[in-house]
Design a protein around this motif. Structure first.
Motif, PDB file in Angstrom:
ATOM      1  N   LYS A   1      15.294 -11.270 -21.563  1.00 62.57           N
ATOM      2  CA  LYS A   1      14.017 -11.082 -22.214  1.00 62.57           C
ATOM      3  C   LYS A   1      13.562 -12.393 -23.084  1.00 62.57           C
ATOM      4  N   THR A   2      14.644 -13.275 -23.505  1.00 65.34           N
ATOM      5  CA  THR A   2      13.913 -14.572 -23.719  1.00 65.34           C
ATOM      6  C   THR A   2      14.560 -15.500 -23.125  1.00 65.34           C
ATOM      7  N   PHE A   3      14.126 -17.030 -23.187  1.00 69.05           N
ATOM      8  CA  PHE A   3      14.605 -18.221 -22.677  1.00 69.05           C
ATOM      9  C   PHE A   3      15.868 -18.645 -22.998  1.00 69.05           C
ATOM     10  N   TRP A   4      15.874 -18.606 -24.405  1.00 67.48           N
ATOM     11  CA  TRP A   4      17.174 -19.301 -24.853  1.00 67.48           C
ATOM     12  C   TRP A   4      18.754 -18.333 -24.678  1.00 67.48           C
ATOM     13  N   GLN A   5      18.992 -18.234 -23.533  1.00 66.57           N
ATOM     14  CA  GLN A   5      20.106 -17.191 -23.330  1.00 66.57           C
ATOM     15  C   GLN A   5      20.992 -18.065 -22.216  1.00 66.57           C
ATOM     16  N   ALA A   6      22.116 -17.107 -21.918  1.00 61.07           N
ATOM     17  CA  ALA A   6      22.983 -17.686 -21.120  1.00 61.07           C
ATOM     18  C   ALA A   6      22.608 -18.448 -19.926  1.00 61.07           C
ATOM     19  N   PRO A   7      21.606 -17.975 -19.169  1.00 59.65           N
ATOM     20  CA  PRO A   7      21.236 -18.595 -17.865  1.00 59.65           C
ATOM     21  C   PRO A   7      20.963 -20.321 -17.874  1.00 59.65           C
ATOM     22  N   ILE A   8      20.514 -20.586 -19.053  1.00 58.57           N
ATOM     23  CA  ILE A   8      20.279 -21.975 -19.179  1.00 58.57           C
ATOM     24  C   ILE A   8      21.673 -22.691 -18.924  1.00 58.57           C
ATOM     25  N   PHE A   9      22.643 -22.134 -19.331  1.00 58.71           N
ATOM     26  CA  PHE A   9      23.912 -23.050 -19.241  1.00 58.71           C
ATOM     27  C   PHE A   9      24.190 -22.802 -17.780  1.00 58.71           C
ATOM     28  N   TYR A  10      24.129 -21.717 -17.143  1.00 62.33           N
ATOM     29  CA  TYR A  10      24.504 -21.570 -15.601  1.00 62.33           C
ATOM     30  C   TYR A  10      23.391 -22.438 -14.889  1.00 62.33           C
ATOM     31  N   TRP A  11      22.308 -22.602 -15.111  1.00 63.66           N
ATOM     32  CA  TRP A  11      21.587 -23.824 -14.477  1.00 63.66           C
ATOM     33  C   TRP A  11      22.281 -25.146 -14.490  1.00 63.66           C
ATOM     34  N   LEU A  12      22.544 -25.461 -15.768  1.00 62.58           N
ATOM     35  CA  LEU A  12      23.145 -26.707 -15.993  1.00 62.58           C
ATOM     36  C   LEU A  12      24.393 -26.891 -15.173  1.00 62.58           C
ATOM     37  N   ILE A  13      25.357 -25.880 -15.358  1.00 64.05           N
ATOM     38  CA  ILE A  13      26.747 -25.992 -14.417  1.00 64.05           C
ATOM     39  C   ILE A  13      26.201 -25.978 -13.160  1.00 64.05           C
ATOM     40  N   GLY A  14      25.239 -25.244 -12.635  1.00 63.29           N
ATOM     41  CA  GLY A  14      25.122 -25.411 -11.069  1.00 63.29           C
ATOM     42  C   GLY A  14      24.353 -26.652 -10.825  1.00 63.29           C
ATOM     43  N   LEU A  15      23.477 -27.434 -11.632  1.00 64.68           N
ATOM     44  CA  LEU A  15      23.148 -28.918 -11.519  1.00 64.68           C
ATOM     45  C   LEU A  15      24.174 -29.547 -11.418  1.00 64.68           C
ATOM     46  N   ILE A  16      25.188 -29.557 -12.367  1.00 62.39           N
ATOM     47  CA  ILE A  16      26.262 -30.537 -12.217  1.00 62.39           C
ATOM     48  C   ILE A  16      27.234 -30.248 -10.927  1.00 62.39           C
ATOM     49  N   ILE A  17      27.420 -29.137 -10.475  1.00 64.12           N
ATOM     50  CA  ILE A  17      28.013 -28.815  -9.139  1.00 64.12           C
ATOM     51  C   ILE A  17      27.457 -29.177  -8.054  1.00 64.12           C
ATOM     52  N   MET A  18      25.927 -29.201  -8.158  1.00 62.81           N
ATOM     53  CA  MET A  18      25.252 -29.736  -6.988  1.00 62.81           C
ATOM     54  C   MET A  18      24.865 -31.331  -7.126  1.00 62.81           C
ATOM     55  N   ARG A  19      25.449 -31.991  -8.153  1.00 59.13           N
ATOM     56  CA  ARG A  19      24.841 -33.257  -8.587  1.00 59.13           C
ATOM     57  C   ARG A  19      24.911 -34.111  -7.413  1.00 59.13           C
ATOM     58  N   GLY A  20      26.453 -34.218  -6.770  1.00 59.50           N
ATOM     59  CA  GLY A  20      26.635 -35.135  -5.719  1.00 59.50           C
ATOM     60  C   GLY A  20      25.890 -34.873  -4.433  1.00 59.50           C
ATOM     61  N   ARG A  21      25.693 -33.597  -4.038  1.00 59.09           N
ATOM     62  CA  ARG A  21      24.906 -33.196  -2.881  1.00 59.09           C
ATOM     63  C   ARG A  21      23.468 -33.598  -3.349  1.00 59.09           C
ATOM     64  N   ILE A  22      22.925 -33.437  -4.211  1.00 59.80           N
ATOM     65  CA  ILE A  22      21.637 -33.812  -4.504  1.00 59.80           C
ATOM     66  C   ILE A  22      21.341 -35.294  -4.489  1.00 59.80           C
ATOM     67  N   THR A  23      22.194 -36.114  -4.944  1.00 58.84           N
ATOM     68  CA  THR A  23      21.870 -37.622  -4.890  1.00 58.84           C
ATOM     69  C   THR A  23      22.003 -38.095  -3.421  1.00 58.84           C
ATOM     70  N   ARG A  24      23.243 -37.563  -2.986  1.00 62.69           N
ATOM     71  CA  ARG A  24      23.403 -37.898  -1.471  1.00 62.69           C
ATOM     72  C   ARG A  24      22.059 -37.458  -0.402  1.00 62.69           C
ATOM     73  N   THR A  25      21.593 -36.322  -0.678  1.00 65.95           N
ATOM     74  CA  THR A  25      20.498 -36.028   0.110  1.00 65.95           C
ATOM     75  C   THR A  25      19.389 -36.759  -0.370  1.00 65.95           C
ATOM     76  N   ALA A  26      18.928 -36.967  -1.632  1.00 73.05           N
ATOM     77  CA  ALA A  26      18.063 -38.049  -1.827  1.00 73.05           C
ATOM     78  C   ALA A  26      18.237 -39.300  -1.532  1.00 73.05           C
ATOM     79  N   ALA A  27      19.385 -39.847  -1.539  1.00 76.70           N
ATOM     80  CA  ALA A  27      19.497 -41.274  -0.927  1.00 76.70           C
ATOM     81  C   ALA A  27      19.142 -41.428   0.672  1.00 76.70           C
ATOM     82  N   LYS A  28      19.634 -40.401   1.350  1.00 81.34           N
ATOM     83  CA  LYS A  28      19.562 -40.092   2.787  1.00 81.34           C
ATOM     84  C   LYS A  28      17.867 -40.331   3.037  1.00 81.34           C
TER      85      LYS A  28
END
Lengths: 213, 335
Positions: free
Chosen positions: A177-204
Motif C-alpha cells: 500500500k505504500t512505497f517505503w516497504q520491504a520491496p525497495i530492499f529486494y530491488w536493491l538486492i536484485g540489482l546487486i546480484i545482477m550488477r556483474g551481468r548488467i555491466t558486462r552486457t552494457a560494455a558489450k
C-alpha cells in the motif's frame, strides 16, 4: 587469462547427493509445514494472508539464490554451484505456483468469475501471472531431453529468467500500500546480484555500437 | 628513500557511514524484513499458534475490565472474530506495516496520561483526560462488522459511546461542517513515526475526517474497549473512532485531537494515493479499489485454509440506515 593456482573445488558425488537431499527436505518440508499449519488454523490470525506472503517471498528468495549461482561459480571458481541451479530454479516455480494456488483456492476460493476478471483487470496480478507462465516454460524445458532437442533456442528461452526477476519484484512492490516497504530492499538486492551481468552486457553493447560506426 | 605510504583503498568523507545509520544498523536490518536463511526455520514457528506474541518485549499495559450496557439492537448474531485475532492482526503503521507488527511493537505503549482535545468551531473547547474518557459517558457494547479496504473483515464487540455525545458537549457552532481527527504524534513511543522503513513512509501524524452529519450519526462510535476490556495499544488505546459503514482506515486510532471545521479536512490515505482512497471511503461492492475488487470479502473468524469464508460485501457494510446521508451523492465519483 590468469593461470589457476589451484584445482577448481569440487564436491564428491556423495557430498553432492547429501546436500541436494538436504535442500529437498528443507524446501518441500517448509511448504508442507505451511499448508499443514494453515489448514489447522495455526498460521496466525489470517492463514491465507500468511501463506500468500510466505510462498511469495520465498519464491523471490529462491530466485535470488538461483541467480547467484553462476557468479558464484565464476568467483570460486568451481563448476559445483551450477549443478544446483536447475533444482533451485524449479523450486522457484514450485513456490510461485503454490503462491498462485493460495490466491485462487484460498483467497478467492474458486470464485471463477472473480478470478478471471481479476486476472485481466489488475495490472499487478497480470505482471505476476506473466512471471509465473515464464517460470512454467523454464520448468517444463528443464528436462535434459528437451534441452538437447532445443539446442540454441533453449538458452534463448532461459535468458527470460532475467525478465522474471524484475516482473516478480514489480508484482511485489505493486502489492504494497505504500512505497517505503520491504520491496525497495529486494530491488536493491536484485540489482546487486545482477550488477556483474548488467555491466558486462552494457560494455558489450557499447563495443558493438562502436564497431558499427 | 622510503616510499610514502599509499592506502590501497582510498576513502573520503563521502564513504563514511552516517552516524545515525551506524547506530541504527541492527534496527535497519530488522526493518528490512529480509533476514536470510534464519527465517526459513524461524517463521513457521513464529507464525504458528504456539508462540504468538511471545516477543522479548513485555506488555506493560494490561487491558482492564470495563462496565457497560448491552443495547439489544447492537448485539448482532454473526460469528465474532476471536479476541486473539482482533488483537494480533492490525493495520497500525505507527507500529510497523506488517499485520503482526503492532502486537509486537506496541507492547510498551503507554496511553496514561492521555488528553483528548475538542476544539475548532465549537462554543466550549474541551479537554478530557483518560479518566474522563472512561467514566463521563455511559459505555455500551456494540458488535459491529469491520470491513478493511484490503477486502477482509472481522466482527468485533466494541465498547464505547457515541461520538455525537462528545461533540455535543463542546457545542458545535453553526458554521461547523466537518470533523477532523488526529492520532498521537510521539516518535519515541511509535517507531513507525521515527523510521520510514517501519512506518511505510506515511506523513505523520495520521489524520482522518468525517462530515459533521456522519460524525453525529448514532452508529459512529468512540471506542475505549473491545471484548469488555480497555483497548490494547495495537487496537488504538486509549480511544479510537469506529465508523462501521466505512473502510477500516477511516476509524482512526489513539486520538488526541478532534477539531470542527468548515472545510473538508485532509485525510492520510487520500493524501498518499487519492485515486485509491477517497474522503468518504464508504464500503461499496460496486466501486473497486484500482488494484482489487471490493465485491466480496474474506471474513476472519476461526477455521483454517479450508474454511469457505468469502462473503459478498454489502453496500455501506450492511448499515443501510446511513444511506440517507448520501442520498443525492454519486457514490462512484465520491468514493
Amino acid at each position: 587469462m590468469k593461470p589457476r593456482s589451484k584445482k577448481p573445488w569440487r564436491f564428491s558425488h556423495f557430498q553432492r547427493r547429501v546436500l541436494k537431499a538436504v535442500i529437498h527436505l528443507i524446501a518441500t518440508g517448509y511448504l508442507v509445514a505451511l499448508f499443514y499449519l494453515g489448514v489447522n488454523d495455526q498460521l496466525g490470525p489470517d492463514p491465507v494472508d500468511a501463506l500468500l506472503n510466505e510462498t511469495g517471498i520465498w519464491a523471490i528468495h529462491l530466485l535470488f539464490v538461483t541467480l547467484l549461482l553462476s557468479p558464484l561459480a565464476k568467483r570460486l571458481p568451481s563448476p559445483e554451484p551450477i549443478k544446483f541451479r536447475r533444482m533451485l530454479g524449479i523450486y522457484v516455480f514450485v513456490y510461485a505456483i503454490a503462491h498462485f494456488f493460495t490466491y485462487a483456492f484460498f483467497e478467492l476460493q474458486l470464485d471463477w468469475h472473480l478470478l478471471t476478471s481479476e486476472l485481466v483487470k489488475r495490472p499487478y496480478i497480470v505482471v505476476g501471472m506473466v512471471a509465473l507462465i515464464l517460470l512454467m516454460a523454464l520448468t517444463v524445458t528443464s528436462l535434459s531431453v528437451l534441452r538437447r532437442k532445443m539446442g540454441k533456442q533453449w538458452q534463448r528461452l532461459h535468458y527470460s529468467i532475467y525478465a522474471i526477476l524484475p516482473l516478480a519484484l514489480l508484482h511485489f512492490s505493486w502489492s504494497q500500500k505504500t512505497f517505503w516497504q520491504a520491496p525497495i530492499f529486494y530491488w536493491l538486492i536484485g540489482l546487486i546480484i545482477m550488477r556483474g551481468r548488467i555491466t558486462r552486457t552494457a560494455a558489450k553493447t557499447v563495443k558493438r555500437l562502436k564497431a558499427y560506426q | 628513500m622510503p616510499k610514502p605510504f599509499k592506502p590501497s583503498v582510498r576513502l573520503t568523507d563521502n564513504d563514511v557511514t552516517d552516524e545515525s545509520l551506524y547506530f541504527n544498523r541492527r534496527k535497519l536490518l530488522k526493518s528490512m524484513g529480509f533476514v536470510g536463511a534464519s527465517t526459513l526455520l524461524g517463521s513457521p514457528v513464529k507464525a504458528s499458534g504456539w508462540l504468538w506474541g511471545d516477543d522479548d518485549e513485555d506488555n506493560t499495559v494490561t487491558p482492564s475490565p470495563l462496565s457497560y450496557s448491552q443495547p439489544k439492537q447492537y448485539q448482532i448474531d454473526e460469528t465474532k472474530t476471536p479476541e486473539e485475532k482482533v488483537t494480533s492482526y492490525n493495520n497500525f503503521y505507527e507500529f510497523g506495516t506488517g499485520k503482526d507488527d503492532p502486537v509486537k511493537n506496541a507492547g510498551g505503549f503507554n496511553p496514561d496520561p492521555w488528553t483528548l482535545r475538542i476544539d475548532g468551531l465549537v462554543e466550549t473547547p474541551t479537554t478530557l483526560d483518560l479518566d474522563a474518557l472512561l467514566t463521563q459517558f455511559p459505555l455500551e457494547e456494540r458488535i459491529y462488522r469491520l470491513r478493511c479496504v484490503e477486502a477482509w473483515s472481522m466482527v468485533v464487540p466494541w465498547v464505547g459511546f457515541e461520538l455525537a455525545k462528545l461533540i455535543q458537549r463542546a457545542k458545535p457552532l453553526a458554521s461547523a461542517k466537518y470533523v477532523a481527527f488526529e492520532t498521537l504524534y510521539d516518535p519515541e513511543q511509535m517507531p513507525g513515526q521515527k523510521n520510514r522503513f517501519i512506518g511505510g513512509g506515511i506523513n505523520y501524524p495520521y489524520v482522518e475526517g468525517l462530515r459533521l452529519d456522519e460524525a453525529m450519526h448514532p452508529l459512529t462510535l468512540m471506542s475505549v474497549g473491545l471484548y469488555g476490556k480497555t483497548l490494547p495499544p495495537q487496537n488504538g488505546a486509549p480511544i479510537r473512532l469506529v465508523v462501521p459503514w466505512k473502510y477500516g482506515f477511516k476509524s482512526i486510532k489513539s486520538i488526541v485531537r478532534i477539531r470542527l471545521t468548515d472545510k473538508m479536512p485532509p485525510t492520510t490515505w487520500n493524501r498518499l494515493a487519492a485515486n485509491e482512497y477517497g474522503f468518504y471511503a464508504n464500503v461499496n461492492p460496486q466501486v473497486s479499489h484500482p488494484r482489487w475488487s471490493q465485491a466480496s470479502e474474506r471474513r476472519i473468524t476461526t477455521g483454517g485454509l479450508l474454511s469457505r469464508n468469502r462473503v459478498p460485501t454489502q453496500l455501506f457494510n450492511g448499515y443501510s440506515e446511513v444511506a440517507l446521508l448520501f442520498k443525492d451523492m454519486n457514490l462512484t465519483r465520491y468514493y
